[in-house]
Design a protein around this motif. Structure first.
Motif, PDB file in Angstrom:
ATOM      1  N   CYS A  80       0.844  -1.188   0.000  1.00  0.00           N
ATOM      2  CA  CYS A  80       0.000   0.000   0.000  1.00  0.00           C
ATOM      3  C   CYS A  80       0.882   1.242   0.000  1.00  0.00           C
ATOM      4  O   CYS A  80       1.942   1.256   0.632  1.00  0.00           O
ATOM      5  N   VAL A  81       0.462   2.262  -0.704  1.00  0.00           N
ATOM      6  CA  VAL A  81       1.141   3.554  -0.701  1.00  0.00           C
ATOM      7  C   VAL A  81       0.214   4.580  -0.058  1.00  0.00           C
ATOM      8  O   VAL A  81      -0.972   4.662  -0.403  1.00  0.00           O
ATOM      9  N   ALA A  82       0.754   5.334   0.899  1.00  0.00           N
ATOM     10  CA  ALA A  82      -0.032   6.340   1.610  1.00  0.00           C
ATOM     11  C   ALA A  82       0.533   7.727   1.317  1.00  0.00           C
ATOM     12  O   ALA A  82       1.430   8.202   2.030  1.00  0.00           O
ATOM     13  N   PRO A  83       0.042   8.386   0.282  1.00  0.00           N
ATOM     14  CA  PRO A  83       0.562   9.715  -0.065  1.00  0.00           C
ATOM     15  C   PRO A  83       0.192  10.764   0.977  1.00  0.00           C
ATOM     16  O   PRO A  83      -0.838  10.663   1.659  1.00  0.00           O
ATOM     17  N   GLY A  84       1.036  11.777   1.058  1.00  0.00           N
ATOM     18  CA  GLY A  84       0.654  12.982   1.772  1.00  0.00           C
ATOM     19  C   GLY A  84      -0.141  13.866   0.831  1.00  0.00           C
ATOM     20  O   GLY A  84      -0.542  13.426  -0.258  1.00  0.00           O
ATOM     21  N   PRO A  85      -0.417  15.114   1.220  1.00  0.00           N
ATOM     22  CA  PRO A  85      -1.131  16.020   0.321  1.00  0.00           C
ATOM     23  C   PRO A  85      -0.459  16.067  -1.052  1.00  0.00           C
ATOM     24  O   PRO A  85       0.738  16.299  -1.156  1.00  0.00           O
ATOM     25  N   THR A  86      -1.246  15.797  -2.079  1.00  0.00           N
ATOM     26  CA  THR A  86      -0.723  15.684  -3.444  1.00  0.00           C
ATOM     27  C   THR A  86      -1.634  16.442  -4.393  1.00  0.00           C
ATOM     28  O   THR A  86      -2.860  16.258  -4.373  1.00  0.00           O
TER      29      THR A  86
END
Length: 245
Positions: free
Chosen positions: A180-186
Motif C-alpha cells: 500500500c502507498v499512503a501519499p501525503g497532500p498531493t
C-alpha cells in the motif's frame, strides 16, 4: 527494470495519481488498461500518450461489483492476463461527525473500500506468481494533524491499510506481492477541490520541503513496488509525503 511484457490495470487513471501511474508504467514498457469513471477524453489522452497499441481505456463504476468484474474480464480478453494491479480510484469526502449521512458513508466505503477489495478478488485468479498489487491509502492515517472533517475518508483508508496486511498473507502464498502507498497532500483535481488557498498554504507549511507533492512523485514509488527490486517488500504501507509525517 523494464516492465516490457507486463499488463497493468490502473483505475482512476484519467487524472491525478492514477493518471501519473498509468503513464509511468506505460513509459517503462507495460501495457496499460486505463480504468476511468467519467472523463472519457482525459482517459483517451492517456491512451494516446502511452500508445494505442499498448493501452486501452475502459469505463467503470468502481463502486459496483458487476462493473468491476466486467473491467477485469475486458482486460483479460484484450491482453490475456494481469501482472500489475493499482486501484487508484477513490473519493475524498469532507464533513464532521454531526453532518455525516448514511448515503455519504456508503458511497465513500463503496468506492474506497469495496471497489479495491473486489477488484483484487476478481483480478487475482488472472495474476501469476511475481505479480504486484498496490493499494492506495493516505498519510492522514498516520498524522497527528488531522481535521475532524476527514472522518469518513480516513476511516475508509484505514480499512485499506488493514486489508493490505491480510491480503499479503493470503496472496503472498501464491507469489503475489500486496503493498500500500499512503501519499501525503498531493496536487490533484480531487484533492484541490476540497481545499482553500489558505488550507493549501497550511498543507505546504507542514512539509519540511515547503510544498505539496506531485502525482508523478507518488507514481515513482508505485513503479518501485511494481518491479522485481521490491520482491521482499510485502504487506507494507509506504508513507510517501516528503517527510510530513
Amino acid at each position: 527494470m523494464s516492465l516490457a511484457g507486463k499488463v497493468a490495470l490502473v483505475t482512476g487513471a484519467s487524472s491525478g495519481i492514477g493518471r501519473a501511474t498509468a503513464l509511468r508504467l506505460g513509459a517503462e514498457g507495460a501495457t496499460v488498461v486505463v480504468g476511468y469513471g467519467i472523463d472519457r477524453d482525459s482517459a483517451a489522452e492517456v491512451v494516446t500518450q502511452i500508445g494505442s497499441t499498448k493501452a486501452k481505456a475502459i469505463q467503470v463504476d468502481t463502486g459496483k461489483v458487476v462493473e468491476i468484474e466486467n473491467l477485469v474480464n475486458e482486460t483479460v480478453k484484450a491482453f490475456g492476463k494481469i501482472d500489475l494491479l493499482v486501484p487508484c480510484a477513490g473519493i475524498m469526502p469532507t464533513g464532521p461527525l454531526e453532518s455525516l449521512t448514511e448515503e455519504a458513508f456508503d458511497k465513500t466505503f463503496n468506492i474506497n473500500v469495496k471497489g479495491p477489495l473486489f477488484l483484487v478478488q476478481k483480478a487475482a485468479p488472472h495474476m501469476a506468481a511475481g505479480s504486484r498489487i498496490i493499494l492506495l491509502s493516505t498519510t492522514l492515517c498516520h498524522a497527528s494533524t488531522v481535521m475532524p472533517h476527514y472522518l469518513a475518508y480516513i476511516s475508509s483508508k484505514g480499512a485499506i491499510e488493514q486489508a493490505t496486511r491480510v491480503l499479503s498473507k493470503d496472496l503472498g502464498k501464491k507469489g503475489i506481492n500486496v503493498n500500500c502507498v499512503a501519499p501525503g497532500p498531493t496536487t490533484s483535481k480531487g484533492f484541490n477541490a476540497n481545499q482553500t488557498e489558505q488550507s493549501l498554504k497550511m498543507a505546504a507549511s507542514l512539509n519540511p520541503n515547503g510544498r505539496i507533492g506531485q502525482p508523478e512523485e507518488i507514481a515513482d514509488t508505485i513503479l518501485f513496488l511494481c518491479q522485481d527490486a521490491s520482491q521482499w517488500v510485502m504487506g507494507q504501507t509506504l508513507k510517501v509525503n516528503g517527510g510530513m509525517a
